[in-house]
Write an enzyme that holds these catalytic residues in place. Structure first.
Site, PDB file in Angstrom:
ATOM      1  N   SER A 245       3.593  -4.270  -1.318  1.00  0.00           N
ATOM      2  CA  SER A 245       3.765  -5.683  -0.982  1.00  0.00           C
ATOM      3  C   SER A 245       3.117  -5.927   0.378  1.00  0.00           C
ATOM      4  O   SER A 245       2.621  -5.006   1.011  1.00  0.00           O
ATOM      5  CB  SER A 245       5.251  -6.027  -0.915  1.00  0.00           C
ATOM      6  OG  SER A 245       5.814  -5.369   0.202  1.00  0.00           O
ATOM      7  N   LYS A 246       3.198  -7.164   0.815  1.00  0.00           N
ATOM      8  CA  LYS A 246       2.613  -7.528   2.109  1.00  0.00           C
ATOM      9  C   LYS A 246       3.197  -6.684   3.243  1.00  0.00           C
ATOM     10  O   LYS A 246       2.519  -6.359   4.207  1.00  0.00           O
ATOM     11  CB  LYS A 246       2.912  -8.993   2.398  1.00  0.00           C
ATOM     12  CG  LYS A 246       1.856  -9.906   1.865  1.00  0.00           C
ATOM     13  CD  LYS A 246       1.999 -11.266   2.488  1.00  0.00           C
ATOM     14  CE  LYS A 246       1.068 -12.231   1.794  1.00  0.00           C
ATOM     15  NZ  LYS A 246       1.392 -13.598   2.102  1.00  0.00           N
ATOM     16  N   ARG A 247       4.456  -6.369   3.079  1.00  0.00           N
ATOM     17  CA  ARG A 247       5.164  -5.571   4.085  1.00  0.00           C
ATOM     18  C   ARG A 247       4.438  -4.238   4.342  1.00  0.00           C
ATOM     19  O   ARG A 247       4.465  -3.688   5.430  1.00  0.00           O
ATOM     20  CB  ARG A 247       6.569  -5.325   3.543  1.00  0.00           C
ATOM     21  CG  ARG A 247       7.537  -4.634   4.427  1.00  0.00           C
ATOM     22  CD  ARG A 247       8.939  -4.770   3.819  1.00  0.00           C
ATOM     23  NE  ARG A 247       8.980  -4.342   2.421  1.00  0.00           N
ATOM     24  CZ  ARG A 247       9.162  -3.082   2.039  1.00  0.00           C
ATOM     25  NH1 ARG A 247       9.328  -2.149   2.928  1.00  0.00           N
ATOM     26  NH2 ARG A 247       9.191  -2.773   0.758  1.00  0.00           N
ATOM     27  N   HIS A 248       3.798  -3.694   3.321  1.00  0.00           N
ATOM     28  CA  HIS A 248       3.085  -2.422   3.475  1.00  0.00           C
ATOM     29  C   HIS A 248       1.665  -2.613   3.980  1.00  0.00           C
ATOM     30  O   HIS A 248       0.888  -1.664   4.008  1.00  0.00           O
ATOM     31  CB  HIS A 248       2.996  -1.706   2.129  1.00  0.00           C
ATOM     32  CG  HIS A 248       4.317  -1.383   1.536  1.00  0.00           C
ATOM     33  ND1 HIS A 248       4.833  -2.061   0.459  1.00  0.00           N
ATOM     34  CD2 HIS A 248       5.236  -0.463   1.872  1.00  0.00           C
ATOM     35  CE1 HIS A 248       6.015  -1.548   0.147  1.00  0.00           C
ATOM     36  NE2 HIS A 248       6.281  -0.588   0.994  1.00  0.00           N
ATOM     37  N   GLY A 249       1.300  -3.819   4.291  1.00  0.00           N
ATOM     38  CA  GLY A 249      -0.075  -4.051   4.723  1.00  0.00           C
ATOM     39  C   GLY A 249      -0.986  -4.369   3.552  1.00  0.00           C
ATOM     40  O   GLY A 249      -2.199  -4.268   3.653  1.00  0.00           O
TER      41      GLY A 249
END
Ligand code: GLU
Length: 474
Positions: A245-249
Site C-alpha cells: 500500500s502507500k504506507r510501504h512507499g
C-alpha cells in the site's frame, strides 16, 4: 508462432508500480520473442468499461507512465468500451446457440441467494434457477440479464506458466453474467472477447486474477476459441509481508519520477521483484530482453524494498552520461534558484558532474548538490556551513585566502598543496582547513572534493566567494 501479450489496466487511478511491473513483464516477453523467437507484439488495452470510475486523467497517467518507462506498445492503444457492441453480439450468439440463457431474477432474489450461500460458506452465489426455466414464466416487463451455461460437473484446470496446474471444481463456478439487465457487457465477457479478437497468446497478469481465469477459460471453451497461455504473477507485498500500500512507499510511477528516480532504475528494480537470473542484480535492458522468460518468475510474493530501489537508482545515476544528467536536473535547479543562474553555470556543471554524480542517490539530491555551482555570489550559507566559519574557522579561511590568492597556477594539485602546506604550518588537520573553505565555497558542510570544486569554480569565483565569506555575507 508470434507471441502476443497485452497490458490491460483499468484507468481508475494512477499507474501503480504493481501495474508497471505487469506491463514490464508483458513487454519483455514480447520483445524477447521478437528478438530471439519468431516474433512478438505487446498491446495496450484500456479496460474502461466501468464508466463511472474510468477517467481521462488516469488514461493519460497510464500513457505517460509507460512512455517514461520506455515500454512502447504496438499499434494504437484500444478502449475496451469502444468494443461494447461486439461483446454484446457474442453474448447474443451464445444465447441463440443455447449456451447462455436469460435470467429474470430480481435484485432481492439475488441478494437472498447470496446471503444464504455466504451463510453456508458456499462460493457459488447463484443457483442457476433460470437455466432451464421457460422464459415465458418471466414477470412482465422484467429486463433479464444473460448468463453463461457453465459446465455442471467435472473440474477446470489451468496449466499456469507461473503457478503450475491449478484446479477448481466446476460446481464452484456459478453461471456468470455476460450481459447486464441494461444490455451492457460484463468485464468478464469483454476480456475474453478482446483477448481472442486481438490474438493474445499469453495473458500475463497479477495473481489476483486467477479466480477470474477459471471462468474465462470456460468462456473460451464454450465459444470454441483457442485458449491463451496464462501466467499469473504473485502480487507485490510490503516489507512487512502485508499487501502493498502507500504506507510501504508504493506510489504511482509518476511519483517516482517526481522523486528523482530514473526509469532504468525503476525497471531494473521491478524486473528483479519477482523474476531472477542467477544472482544478477544489475541488468541492462538488452540483457533483460535476452534473458526474460516466464519460467524464472518466482511463485512467492515479492517484497518491495524502497532502500534497494534507491541504491539501484544511485547506480544508474553514476552510469548515466553527464550531459543527460545535466538536462534532467536543469529544470529543478532553475526553479530552486528562481531562474537566477550564474553565467558560467552550465560550464561548471559539465566539469563538476563526474564528481557530483558519485554522491547522489536521486536526481533531487543531485540537483540540490549541484546548486552551488550554479549560484551567483554572494552565496547564502546553511546553518552547518555558518558554524564552520565561526571562531578559528574564519581565521584559517583568511590566511588560506592569502596563500591561494598568491598561487601562480590554478589547478587541483597546486590548490591541494597550498592547502596542505597551510594546515601543516598552522598545525591543524587538513579537514580543519578544508571545511571552512567548503563552507565558504559551497554554502554547505558536504560537497565534492574541495580542490576539485576550487579548480572548477576558477580563481576569480573562488577568491570572490572566499572574500564574501570573510566579509561576513550570509
Ligand atoms: N483490468 C484488469 C486490471 O486492471 C486486468 C485484467 C487482465 O489483465 O485480464 O486489474
Amino acid at each position: 508462432m508470434t507471441v502476443v501479450t497485452r497490458f490491460a489496466p483499468s484507468p481508475t487511478g494512477f499507474l501503480h508500480i504493481g501495474g508497471a511491473r505487469t506491463a514490464l513483464y508483458n513487454w519483455l516477453f514480447a520483445e524477447h520473442h521478437a528478438e530471439y523467437g519468431s516474433g512478438g507484439r505487446f498491446l495496450l488495452r484500456i479496460e474502461d468499461t466501468d464508466r463511472k470510475r474510468s477517467t481521462e486523467q488516469a488514461v493519460n497517467a497510464i500513457y505517460d507512465g509507460l512512455s517514461w518507462l520506455g515500454l512502447d506498445w504496438d499499434g494504437d492503444a484500444v478502449s475496451q468500451f469502444s468494443h461494447a457492441e461486439r461483446h454484446a453480439g457474442v453474448a447474443r450468439r451464445l444465447l441463440a446457440e443455447d449456451k447462455a440463457y436469460k435470467c429474470f431474477c430480481t435484485p432481492d432474489e439475488l441478494r437472498e441467494m447470496r446471503d444464504a450461500a455466504r451463510e453456508e460458506g458456499r462460493s457459488k452465489l447463484y443457483d442457476g434457477r433460470w437455466r432451464d426455466r421457460d422464459p415465458a414464466e418471466a414477470p412482465e416487463g422484467a429486463e433479464p440479464t444473460v448468463r453463461l451455461k457453465m459446465p455442471q460437473g467435472g473440474e477446470t484446470v489451468i496449466e499456469d506458466l507461473v503457478q503450475g496446474p491449478v484446479t477448481v471444481a466446476n460446481d464452484q463456478l456459478d453461471d456468470m453474467v455476460l450481459l447486464r439487465a441494461d444490455g451492457s457487457p460484463t468485464y468478464m465477457l469483454a476480456v475474453v472477447v478482446d483477448d481472442h479478437d486481438s490474438g493474445v497468446t499469453h495473458v500475463i497478469r497479477g495473481d489476483d486474477h486467477l479466480t477470474n481465469a477459471f471462468r474465462q477459460v470456460q468462456l473460451f471453451r464454450i465459444l470454441g476459441w483457442d485458449l491463451p497461455a496464462f501466467a499469473h504473477i504473485p502480487l507485490i507485498h510490503g516489507e512487512d509481508g502485508s499487501k502493498l500500500s502507500k504506507r510501504h512507499g508504493a506510489l504511482g510511477v509518476d511519483a517516482y519520477r517526481d522523486r528523482g528516480f530514473l526509469p532504468e532504475a525503476l525497471c531494473n528494480y521491478l524486473l528483479r521483484l519477482g523474476w531472477s537470473h542467477g544472482d544478477d542484480e544489475i541488468i541492462s535492458r538488452d540483457q533483460a530482453i535476452e534473458w526474460f522468460g516466464l519460467d524464472a518468475v518466482g511463485r512467492a510474493a515479492a517484497r518491495f524494498d524502497a532502500d534497494k530501489l534507491t541504491s539501484l537508482n544511485g547506480h544508474y545515476i553514476r552510469q548515466a552520461g553527464d550531459a543527460k544528467l545535466i538536462g534532467l536536473i536543469m529544470p529543478s535547479l532553475t526553479e530552486s534558484l528562481s531562474g537566477n543562474l550564474a553565467d558560467d553555470a552550465a560550464g561548471r556543471l559539465e566539469k563538476g558532474m563526474a564528481g557530483l554524480k558519485e554522491r547522489a542517490k536521486t536526481l533531487i539530491e543531485l540537483s540540490e548538490n549541484a546548486e552551488f555551482y550554479a549560484r551567483t555570489r554572494p552565496l547564502a550559507l546553511d546553518e552547518k556551513a555558518s558554524r564552520l566559519l565561526q571562531d578559528d574557522g574564519k581565521e584559517h579561511l583568511g590566511l588560506l585566502r592569502s596563500r591561494l590568492g598568491a598561487l601562480g597556477e590554478w589547478n587541483l594539485e597546486g590548490l591541494e598543496e597550498a592547502t596542505r602546506d597551510y594546515a601543516e604550518s598552522a598545525e591543524i588537520k587538513l579537514g580543519k582547513a578544508a571545511q571552512p573553505l567548503r563552507a565558504a565555497l559551497t554554502g554547505r558542510a558536504v560537497s565534492p572534493g574541495i580542490f576539485e570544486v576550487m579548480e572548477i569554480l576558477g580563481r576569480d569565483e573562488t577568491l570572490g566567494r572566499l572574500d564574501d565569506a570573510l566579509k561576513g555575507h550570509k
